[in-house]
Design a protein around this motif. Structure first.
Motif, mmCIF file in Angstrom:
data_model
loop_
_atom_site.group_PDB
_atom_site.id
_atom_site.type_symbol
_atom_site.label_atom_id
_atom_site.label_comp_id
_atom_site.label_asym_id
_atom_site.label_seq_id
_atom_site.Cartn_x
_atom_site.Cartn_y
_atom_site.Cartn_z
ATOM 1 N N ILE A 122 0.871 -1.177 0.000
ATOM 2 C CA ILE A 122 0.000 0.000 0.000
ATOM 3 C C ILE A 122 0.914 1.236 0.000
ATOM 4 O O ILE A 122 1.836 1.304 0.809
ATOM 5 N N PRO A 123 0.698 2.221 -0.875
ATOM 6 C CA PRO A 123 1.548 3.420 -0.838
ATOM 7 C C PRO A 123 1.525 4.078 0.551
ATOM 8 O O PRO A 123 0.487 4.124 1.220
ATOM 9 N N ASN A 124 2.675 4.586 0.960
ATOM 10 C CA ASN A 124 2.809 5.116 2.325
ATOM 11 C C ASN A 124 1.807 6.215 2.657
ATOM 12 O O ASN A 124 1.362 6.353 3.791
ATOM 13 N N ILE A 125 1.428 7.002 1.653
ATOM 14 C CA ILE A 125 0.491 8.116 1.913
ATOM 15 C C ILE A 125 -0.872 7.587 2.390
ATOM 16 O O ILE A 125 -1.580 8.259 3.146
ATOM 17 N N VAL A 126 -1.206 6.377 1.994
ATOM 18 C CA VAL A 126 -2.472 5.788 2.448
ATOM 19 C C VAL A 126 -2.347 5.382 3.924
ATOM 20 O O VAL A 126 -3.321 5.453 4.689
ATOM 21 N N CYS A 127 -1.136 5.010 4.328
ATOM 22 C CA CYS A 127 -0.901 4.727 5.755
ATOM 23 C C CYS A 127 -1.042 6.007 6.569
ATOM 24 O O CYS A 127 -1.574 5.985 7.688
ATOM 25 N N THR A 128 -0.571 7.122 6.010
ATOM 26 C CA THR A 128 -0.753 8.415 6.701
ATOM 27 C C THR A 128 -2.229 8.610 7.016
ATOM 28 O O THR A 128 -2.615 8.979 8.132
ATOM 29 N N PHE A 129 -3.062 8.363 6.023
ATOM 30 C CA PHE A 129 -4.521 8.532 6.202
ATOM 31 C C PHE A 129 -5.072 7.539 7.231
ATOM 32 O O PHE A 129 -5.816 7.926 8.142
ATOM 33 N N MET A 130 -4.691 6.271 7.101
ATOM 34 C CA MET A 130 -5.286 5.254 7.993
ATOM 35 C C MET A 130 -4.909 5.490 9.455
ATOM 36 O O MET A 130 -5.671 5.139 10.360
ATOM 37 N N GLU A 131 -3.743 6.086 9.665
ATOM 38 C CA GLU A 131 -3.319 6.351 11.046
ATOM 39 C C GLU A 131 -3.929 7.632 11.613
ATOM 40 O O GLU A 131 -3.861 7.874 12.818
ATOM 41 N N ALA A 132 -4.526 8.440 10.750
ATOM 42 C CA ALA A 132 -5.012 9.760 11.192
ATOM 43 C C ALA A 132 -6.440 9.733 11.720
ATOM 44 O O ALA A 132 -6.874 10.673 12.384
ATOM 45 N N TYR A 133 -7.188 8.682 11.437
ATOM 46 C CA TYR A 133 -8.613 8.670 11.803
ATOM 47 C C TYR A 133 -8.933 7.460 12.677
ATOM 48 O O TYR A 133 -8.259 6.432 12.611
ATOM 49 N N ASP A 134 -10.020 7.624 13.438
ATOM 50 C CA ASP A 134 -10.485 6.528 14.287
ATOM 51 C C ASP A 134 -11.494 5.687 13.495
ATOM 52 O O ASP A 134 -12.580 6.174 13.147
#
Ligand SMILES: Cc1cc2nc3c(=O)[nH]c(=O)nc-3n(C[C@H](O)[C@H](O)[C@H](O)COP(=O)(O)O)c2cc1C
Length: 200
Positions: A122-134
């Motif tokens: 998964i591109p890292n930017i998608v990890c940024t998103f997944m870690e930002a929200y509950d």
């Protein structure tokens, strides 16, 4: 006569208010995706990324809202340069930033997460998103495009990361198909949505 006029007026007001009400009903499904336009594998230079096209088809079929993860620092158009940057992001476990954020996160009970496979991941930017929200209590559905890897291990990775969510079976579509065969991709999406119980 006055009563009749009042009745007609009341009916007219009621009819006028129904479409307005329908338009204002907030969507409960959100489609979030990252996608890279420019030069890409098997499609040449494209104006809209493959995953973007797939994400919009899903959103259209479900009447969902869309949020695109647009990188603050754009990825290069050139394919080889993009490969190098993705390699470096994976090596450093980077968390690239994206523009803006999602308003009314609580309004959505179902969140589709879309991405291309980059070097099997998964591109890292998608990890940024997944870690930002509950994601607690949300239903999450992955979708992706690729040129041979299918989902790779992204389904398992998302299940491991978003433990508070119910993660349904995702769909992988070849990028070249998503890019140039809207009807075929639409059929794949419709069949999949039925299989996972989100469409009839
Ligand atoms: C940096 C990079 C790495 C890629 N790695 C893979 C890969 O490991 N497996 C694969 O099947 N496709 C790989 N691809 C191809 C993309 O997954 C495919 O072209 C996808 O449809 C691109 O989607 P997009 O246009 O939404 O960015 C890679 C593409 C790029 C740019």
């Amino acid at each position: 006569m006055n009563k009749l006029l009042s009745l007609i007026l009341a009916m007219a007001l009621l009819c006028a208010s129904i479409p307005a009400f329908a338009e204002e009903t907030p969507a409960h499904v959100l489609v979030v995706y990252f996608s890279h336009a420019g030069e890409n594998n098997n499609v040449g230079v494209i104006e809209e990324g493959n995953t973007s096209k797939m994400g919009k088809i899903i959103a259209e079929q479900l009447g969902a809202d869309v949020f695109e993860l647009v990188p603050v620092v754009p990825y290069p158009e050139d394919y080889d340069s993009c490969l190098d940057i993705a390699t470096e992001e994976q090596r450093t476990d980077a968390r690239p930033e994206y523009e803006g954020g999602i308003e009314n996160w609580d309004q959505y009970d179902t969140v589709f997460i879309g991405y291309p496979i980059w070097w099997g991941e998964i591109p890292n930017i998608v990890c940024t998103f997944m870690e930002a929200y509950d994601f607690t209590g949300k239903t999450v559905i992955p979708f992706n495009t690729h040129e041979g890897s299918g989902q790779a291990h992204s389904q398992r990775d998302i299940e491991g990361l978003l433990t508070g969510a119910t993660v349904l079976k995702g769909l992988a579509v070849r990028g070249s198909k998503a890019q140039s065969d809207a009807d075929g991709t639409g059929t794949d999406v419709a069949n999949w949505l039925k299989q996972i119980g989100l469409a009839q």
